[in-house]
Motif scaffolding. Sequence first.
Motif, PDB file in Angstrom:
ATOM      1  N   UNK A 175      23.687  77.709 -21.120  1.00 38.28           N
ATOM      2  CA  UNK A 175      23.575  77.203 -19.741  1.00 38.28           C
ATOM      3  C   UNK A 175      24.089  78.234 -18.742  1.00 38.28           C
ATOM      4  N   UNK A 176      25.136  78.955 -19.128  1.00 36.20           N
ATOM      5  CA  UNK A 176      25.651  80.011 -18.241  1.00 36.20           C
ATOM      6  C   UNK A 176      24.572  81.067 -18.032  1.00 36.20           C
ATOM      7  N   UNK A 177      23.882  81.406 -19.116  1.00 38.19           N
ATOM      8  CA  UNK A 177      22.796  82.395 -19.001  1.00 38.19           C
ATOM      9  C   UNK A 177      21.682  81.874 -18.110  1.00 38.19           C
ATOM     10  N   UNK A 178      21.340  80.616 -18.294  1.00 40.73           N
ATOM     11  CA  UNK A 178      20.268  80.018 -17.472  1.00 40.73           C
ATOM     12  C   UNK A 178      20.659  80.073 -16.001  1.00 40.73           C
ATOM     13  N   UNK A 179      21.918  79.753 -15.712  1.00 40.95           N
ATOM     14  CA  UNK A 179      22.356  79.784 -14.305  1.00 40.95           C
ATOM     15  C   UNK A 179      22.331  81.205 -13.760  1.00 40.95           C
ATOM     16  N   UNK A 180      22.742  82.169 -14.600  1.00 43.70           N
ATOM     17  CA  UNK A 180      22.718  83.566 -14.148  1.00 43.70           C
ATOM     18  C   UNK A 180      21.284  83.964 -13.809  1.00 43.70           C
ATOM     19  N   UNK A 181      20.350  83.546 -14.648  1.00 41.15           N
ATOM     20  CA  UNK A 181      18.940  83.863 -14.387  1.00 41.15           C
ATOM     21  C   UNK A 181      18.451  83.228 -13.086  1.00 41.15           C
ATOM     22  N   UNK A 182      19.061  82.124 -12.721  1.00 33.76           N
ATOM     23  CA  UNK A 182      18.669  81.449 -11.481  1.00 33.76           C
ATOM     24  C   UNK A 182      19.421  82.000 -10.269  1.00 33.76           C
ATOM     25  N   UNK A 183      20.263  82.988 -10.506  1.00 37.06           N
ATOM     26  CA  UNK A 183      21.042  83.569  -9.414  1.00 37.06           C
ATOM     27  C   UNK A 183      22.236  82.711  -9.044  1.00 37.06           C
ATOM     28  N   UNK A 184      22.603  81.776  -9.913  1.00 32.97           N
ATOM     29  CA  UNK A 184      23.753  80.904  -9.644  1.00 32.97           C
ATOM     30  C   UNK A 184      24.968  81.409 -10.430  1.00 32.97           C
ATOM     31  N   UNK A 185      26.010  80.585 -10.487  1.00 33.49           N
ATOM     32  CA  UNK A 185      27.258  81.047 -11.104  1.00 33.49           C
ATOM     33  C   UNK A 185      27.273  80.762 -12.606  1.00 33.49           C
ATOM     34  N   UNK A 186      27.754  81.709 -13.388  1.00 37.57           N
ATOM     35  CA  UNK A 186      27.884  81.453 -14.828  1.00 37.57           C
ATOM     36  C   UNK A 186      28.898  80.340 -15.064  1.00 37.57           C
ATOM     37  N   UNK A 187      29.996  80.421 -14.347  1.00 36.09           N
ATOM     38  CA  UNK A 187      31.029  79.376 -14.450  1.00 36.09           C
ATOM     39  C   UNK A 187      31.194  78.745 -13.053  1.00 36.09           C
ATOM     40  N   UNK A 188      30.405  77.718 -12.753  1.00 33.37           N
ATOM     41  CA  UNK A 188      30.376  77.190 -11.385  1.00 33.37           C
ATOM     42  C   UNK A 188      31.713  76.642 -10.892  1.00 33.37           C
ATOM     43  N   UNK A 189      32.447  75.963 -11.768  1.00 33.46           N
ATOM     44  CA  UNK A 189      33.713  75.365 -11.310  1.00 33.46           C
ATOM     45  C   UNK A 189      34.728  76.453 -10.966  1.00 33.46           C
ATOM     46  N   UNK A 190      34.861  77.430 -11.869  1.00 33.68           N
ATOM     47  CA  UNK A 190      35.822  78.510 -11.600  1.00 33.68           C
ATOM     48  C   UNK A 190      35.406  79.286 -10.348  1.00 33.68           C
ATOM     49  N   UNK A 191      34.113  79.498 -10.191  1.00 32.70           N
ATOM     50  CA  UNK A 191      33.631  80.242  -9.024  1.00 32.70           C
ATOM     51  C   UNK A 191      33.913  79.462  -7.747  1.00 32.70           C
ATOM     52  N   UNK A 192      33.685  78.153  -7.811  1.00 35.51           N
ATOM     53  CA  UNK A 192      33.969  77.313  -6.634  1.00 35.51           C
ATOM     54  C   UNK A 192      35.453  77.394  -6.275  1.00 35.51           C
ATOM     55  N   UNK A 193      36.292  77.261  -7.286  1.00 42.03           N
ATOM     56  CA  UNK A 193      37.737  77.268  -7.015  1.00 42.03           C
ATOM     57  C   UNK A 193      38.189  78.605  -6.443  1.00 42.03           C
ATOM     58  N   UNK A 194      37.585  79.697  -6.985  1.00 46.81           N
ATOM     59  CA  UNK A 194      37.987  81.029  -6.515  1.00 46.81           C
ATOM     60  C   UNK A 194      37.417  81.328  -5.134  1.00 46.81           C
ATOM     61  N   UNK A 195      36.341  80.648  -4.757  1.00 47.55           N
ATOM     62  CA  UNK A 195      35.662  80.989  -3.494  1.00 47.55           C
ATOM     63  C   UNK A 195      36.421  80.525  -2.255  1.00 47.55           C
ATOM     64  N   UNK A 196      37.282  79.555  -2.432  1.00 48.42           N
ATOM     65  CA  UNK A 196      38.025  79.027  -1.287  1.00 48.42           C
ATOM     66  C   UNK A 196      37.171  78.125  -0.399  1.00 48.42           C
ATOM     67  N   UNK A 197      36.010  77.670  -0.915  1.00 43.66           N
ATOM     68  CA  UNK A 197      35.109  76.837  -0.091  1.00 43.66           C
ATOM     69  C   UNK A 197      35.826  75.584   0.424  1.00 43.66           C
ATOM     70  N   UNK A 198      36.517  74.904  -0.489  1.00 40.66           N
ATOM     71  CA  UNK A 198      37.169  73.640  -0.106  1.00 40.66           C
ATOM     72  C   UNK A 198      38.191  73.872   1.007  1.00 40.66           C
ATOM     73  N   UNK A 199      38.967  74.941   0.865  1.00 46.18           N
ATOM     74  CA  UNK A 199      39.991  75.228   1.871  1.00 46.18           C
ATOM     75  C   UNK A 199      39.331  75.603   3.204  1.00 46.18           C
TER      76      UNK A 199
END
Length: 382
Positions: A343-367
């Motif tokens: 699934x991580x590979x599929x997301x990478x192929x779609x231009x999305x995040x391999x690890x969406x939760x970790x990426x979200x947390x690191x992005x600071x979007x919520x803050x």
Amino acid sequence: MNDPQARVLDGLRDLVVETPSWGYADSGTRFAVFPQPGRPRDVFEKVDDAAEVHRLTGTAGAVALHFPWDAVDDYAGLREHIERRGLRVGAVNANLFQDPDYKLGSVTHPDPAVREKAVAHLLSCVEIATGLGSTAQSLWLADGTNYPGQDDLRARRARLLDSLGRVYAALPADQELLIEYKLFEPAFYATDLADWGSAVLACHRLGERARVLVDLGHHAQGTNVEQIVALLAEEGRLGGFHFNNRKYADDDLIVGSVNPFELFLIFCELAEESLPRLTIDQSHNVEAKVEAMVLSVVNLQEAYAKALLVDREALREAQLAGDTLGGHEVLLDAYRTDVRPLCARARAQLGAAEDPIATLRASGYAERVAAERDTETTAARG
Ligand code: RM4
Ligand code: MN
Ligand code: MN
């Protein structure tokens, strides 16, 4: 296609999950609503959150809307905003359960004036959908009675069919009518559309673009939902899905959180043919909303991936040979596969995040949204 991994990558590339605008807003139980930092203040900000979920998962390209909750003056402007964020409009959901006039029902109400009001709302949703480029009306009714004798069960059914018939007649050819059933709540004695049977019978009366929508939280405990999927699909009447999970009633928890094996079995049935409309219908009361939605989409990706891994040939062989556990073990083989790397590979192929939760947390979007939205709200309140 024989390469199972390629089957999964192809399947996930084409998967579209609609996330619900209402799943980003403040919600709660009948006891309390806990306001969250950074909650969207209007439909535009709900769309921004939906776009963030899509950016991270690659699979959430549509947003389902709910009216009048998402009503605006300028629908062309809303559509532009949605498209600018890389999304499209999913199903349009009417709301016939909050107006005080609907205390005794909406399209089934004994008073013709109330039924007229309900039909008018449904017709306005058809117009809104046309303007937004949506191809589905999604309808859940809170209609029902609390006491035996409160109203005439057959008369209510006739009113329901008559009202929905008027709405169906006004549907443009590119829109379908999805009819969602629910066992009980808010009515406790007799719900007018309580089960898939009452829904599919209504669909048969209305026409071929009326189909049933299955919500995972709307059945009696122990109901075999995957069998309902198989049955409706075979009738050509499976219109869509509302994903969530529950322990007891219509809990609207994160899909796959309580009963992931049931979700896998449902996807095994869904994957038999082209997927119907797939929507998340959840209410995040104590969990962080955008993160909850991302996790929901990831859970759906993983359940679908596992279903696509099922060795259908081996399954059929076992079934035809009467090998009871052979077929069961074929399913377990797929279910027990760790599909996270795939699934991580599929997301990478779609231009999305391999690890969406970790990426979200690191992005600071919520803050970031908390700082923007909460400061401005406070300032606006003065
Ligand atoms: C209902 C049903 C509908 C949803 C409302 C908010 O229980 O699941 O789909 O629109 O809740
Ligand atoms: Mn629902
Ligand atoms: Mn529900």
